[in-house]
Design an enzyme around this catalytic site. Sequence first.
Site, PDB file in Angstrom:
ATOM      1  N   ASP A 284      81.741  62.754  25.986  1.00 47.26           N
ATOM      2  CA  ASP A 284      80.730  63.052  24.960  1.00 47.26           C
ATOM      3  C   ASP A 284      81.328  63.939  23.867  1.00 47.26           C
ATOM      4  O   ASP A 284      81.482  65.137  24.055  1.00 47.26           O
ATOM      5  CB  ASP A 284      79.528  63.762  25.608  1.00 47.26           C
ATOM      6  CG  ASP A 284      78.400  63.955  24.629  1.00 47.26           C
ATOM      7  OD1 ASP A 284      77.656  62.996  24.368  1.00 47.26           O
ATOM      8  OD2 ASP A 284      78.279  65.067  24.079  1.00 47.26           O
TER       9      ASP A 284
ATOM     10  N   GLU B 169      81.506  66.116  20.482  1.00 45.52           N
ATOM     11  CA  GLU B 169      80.726  66.803  19.454  1.00 45.52           C
ATOM     12  C   GLU B 169      81.553  66.756  18.182  1.00 45.52           C
ATOM     13  O   GLU B 169      82.799  66.729  18.248  1.00 45.52           O
ATOM     14  CB  GLU B 169      80.415  68.249  19.841  1.00 45.52           C
ATOM     15  CG  GLU B 169      79.591  68.394  21.109  1.00 45.52           C
ATOM     16  CD  GLU B 169      78.277  67.632  21.118  1.00 45.52           C
ATOM     17  OE1 GLU B 169      77.660  67.509  20.049  1.00 45.52           O
ATOM     18  OE2 GLU B 169      77.883  67.135  22.190  1.00 45.52           O
TER      19      GLU B 169
ATOM     20  N   ASP C 149      80.239  57.396  20.463  1.00 46.45           N
ATOM     21  CA  ASP C 149      81.455  58.183  20.730  1.00 46.45           C
ATOM     22  C   ASP C 149      82.728  57.351  20.541  1.00 46.45           C
ATOM     23  O   ASP C 149      83.619  57.722  19.769  1.00 46.45           O
ATOM     24  CB  ASP C 149      81.391  58.770  22.153  1.00 46.45           C
ATOM     25  CG  ASP C 149      80.234  59.739  22.301  1.00 46.45           C
ATOM     26  OD1 ASP C 149      80.429  60.949  22.162  1.00 46.45           O
ATOM     27  OD2 ASP C 149      79.093  59.262  22.531  1.00 46.45           O
TER      28      ASP C 149
ATOM     29  N   HIS D  91      73.566  69.167  23.523  1.00 46.45           N
ATOM     30  CA  HIS D  91      74.451  69.082  22.346  1.00 46.45           C
ATOM     31  C   HIS D  91      75.697  69.948  22.466  1.00 46.45           C
ATOM     32  O   HIS D  91      76.445  70.045  21.492  1.00 46.45           O
ATOM     33  CB  HIS D  91      73.717  69.391  21.031  1.00 46.45           C
ATOM     34  CG  HIS D  91      72.622  68.415  20.717  1.00 46.45           C
ATOM     35  ND1 HIS D  91      72.834  67.061  20.615  1.00 46.45           N
ATOM     36  CD2 HIS D  91      71.290  68.605  20.509  1.00 46.45           C
ATOM     37  CE1 HIS D  91      71.692  66.464  20.343  1.00 46.45           C
ATOM     38  NE2 HIS D  91      70.734  67.384  20.281  1.00 46.45           N
TER      39      HIS D  91
ATOM     40  N   ASP E 268      76.568  68.220  28.026  1.00 43.95           N
ATOM     41  CA  ASP E 268      76.075  66.840  27.905  1.00 43.95           C
ATOM     42  C   ASP E 268      76.765  65.948  28.939  1.00 43.95           C
ATOM     43  O   ASP E 268      76.117  65.118  29.596  1.00 43.95           O
ATOM     44  CB  ASP E 268      76.308  66.288  26.489  1.00 43.95           C
ATOM     45  CG  ASP E 268      75.347  66.883  25.454  1.00 43.95           C
ATOM     46  OD1 ASP E 268      74.424  67.616  25.858  1.00 43.95           O
ATOM     47  OD2 ASP E 268      75.532  66.610  24.251  1.00 43.95           O
TER      48      ASP E 268
HETATM   49  P1  AMP Z   1      75.274  64.726  20.871  1.00 41.03           P
HETATM   50  O1  AMP Z   1      76.280  64.167  21.812  1.00 41.03           O
HETATM   51  O2  AMP Z   1      73.919  64.159  20.993  1.00 41.03           O
HETATM   52  O3  AMP Z   1      75.280  66.211  21.053  1.00 41.03           O
HETATM   53  O4  AMP Z   1      75.735  64.422  19.405  1.00 41.03           O
HETATM   54  C1  AMP Z   1      77.066  64.247  19.025  1.00 41.03           C
HETATM   55  C2  AMP Z   1      77.231  64.641  17.570  1.00 41.03           C
HETATM   56  O5  AMP Z   1      76.310  63.914  16.756  1.00 41.03           O
HETATM   57  C3  AMP Z   1      76.967  66.101  17.279  1.00 41.03           C
HETATM   58  O6  AMP Z   1      78.079  66.939  17.530  1.00 41.03           O
HETATM   59  C4  AMP Z   1      76.645  66.024  15.786  1.00 41.03           C
HETATM   60  O7  AMP Z   1      77.823  65.870  15.032  1.00 41.03           O
HETATM   61  C5  AMP Z   1      75.850  64.726  15.709  1.00 41.03           C
HETATM   62  N1  AMP Z   1      74.411  64.988  15.868  1.00 41.03           N
HETATM   63  C6  AMP Z   1      73.688  64.925  17.006  1.00 41.03           C
HETATM   64  N2  AMP Z   1      72.400  65.222  16.791  1.00 41.03           N
HETATM   65  C7  AMP Z   1      72.309  65.500  15.474  1.00 41.03           C
HETATM   66  C8  AMP Z   1      71.236  65.877  14.600  1.00 41.03           C
HETATM   67  N3  AMP Z   1      69.978  66.037  15.053  1.00 41.03           N
HETATM   68  N4  AMP Z   1      71.510  66.068  13.293  1.00 41.03           N
HETATM   69  C9  AMP Z   1      72.755  65.898  12.806  1.00 41.03           C
HETATM   70  N5  AMP Z   1      73.815  65.538  13.561  1.00 41.03           N
HETATM   71  C10 AMP Z   1      73.602  65.343  14.873  1.00 41.03           C
HETATM   72 MG    MG Z   2      76.839  65.850  22.977  1.00 36.03          MG
HETATM   73 MG    MG Z   3      76.703  62.479  22.640  1.00 32.76          MG
END
Ligand code: AMP
Ligand code: MG
Ligand code: MG
Length: 205
Positions: free
Chosen positions: A12, A14, A110, A171, A176
């Site tokens: 996952d 970021e 990803d 996040h 995650d």
């Molecule tokens: P996640 O694995 O859901 O934490 O998301 C991976 C990446 O997507 C994060 O590090 C952000 O770069 C982007 N991302 C996730 N959610 C958001 C959001 N609500 N607004 C903007 N970017 C997001």
């Molecule tokens: Mg994440």
């Molecule tokens: Mg993710």
Amino acid sequence: MCSDFTHAVVLDFEATCDEQAPPRPQEVIEFPSVLVDVAAREIVDEFTAFVRPLHHPQLTEFCTALTSIRSEDVADAELFRDVFARHQAWLTRHDLHERRAIAVTCGDWDLGRMLPIQCAAVEPPISTVPPFYARWHNLKRMFCTVMHRSKAPGMGGMLNALKLQLVGRHHRGVDDCRNLAAILVALLEAGGSLEVTAERRYPPT
Ligand code: AMP
Ligand code: MG
Ligand code: MG
């Protein structure tokens, strides 16, 4: 596709982000994985690393609020190329390759979008990416099959549906991965099958 995988590598990323749209080019800032032994249904190891973004080293307040990752966390981190090489070495230490192990992600972003964006933004060239990272299992697909749903919710919704507690912070990449690994184990217990759901072919150099 075969589902004889002995291990799942929950991954996952970021990445740099902002409220309206991500900085261009978007770059990976955390590269974590949790290794799951499929037969034993247990986590056997973790890989975690921050990644230093080259184009936008200053993270936005929005990005830090979302991920908990601060600019100082990534300032002295290795570049993506070096973290990626260490991730590959970690797989090799576990004697894992694409015939034994499969990457598992929440959605296709990803490895389907962020990895090619990262490779185009900095390096390594996408054509040098090992085959392991060119196919994966989208956990939402297993959720839909096992739970008889046409559409999967996000990670929080999947945890709720499976009556699992969120661990750590949503996040934050490593958390995650831990939560997605718990979802994976629950779905495997319920009869889920670990198959390739997406594949990319990167042109040779
Ligand atoms: P996640 O694995 O859901 O934490 O998301 C991976 C990446 O997507 C994060 O590090 C952000 O770069 C982007 N991302 C996730 N959610 C958001 C959001 N609500 N607004 C903007 N970017 C997001
Ligand atoms: Mg994440
Ligand atoms: Mg993710």
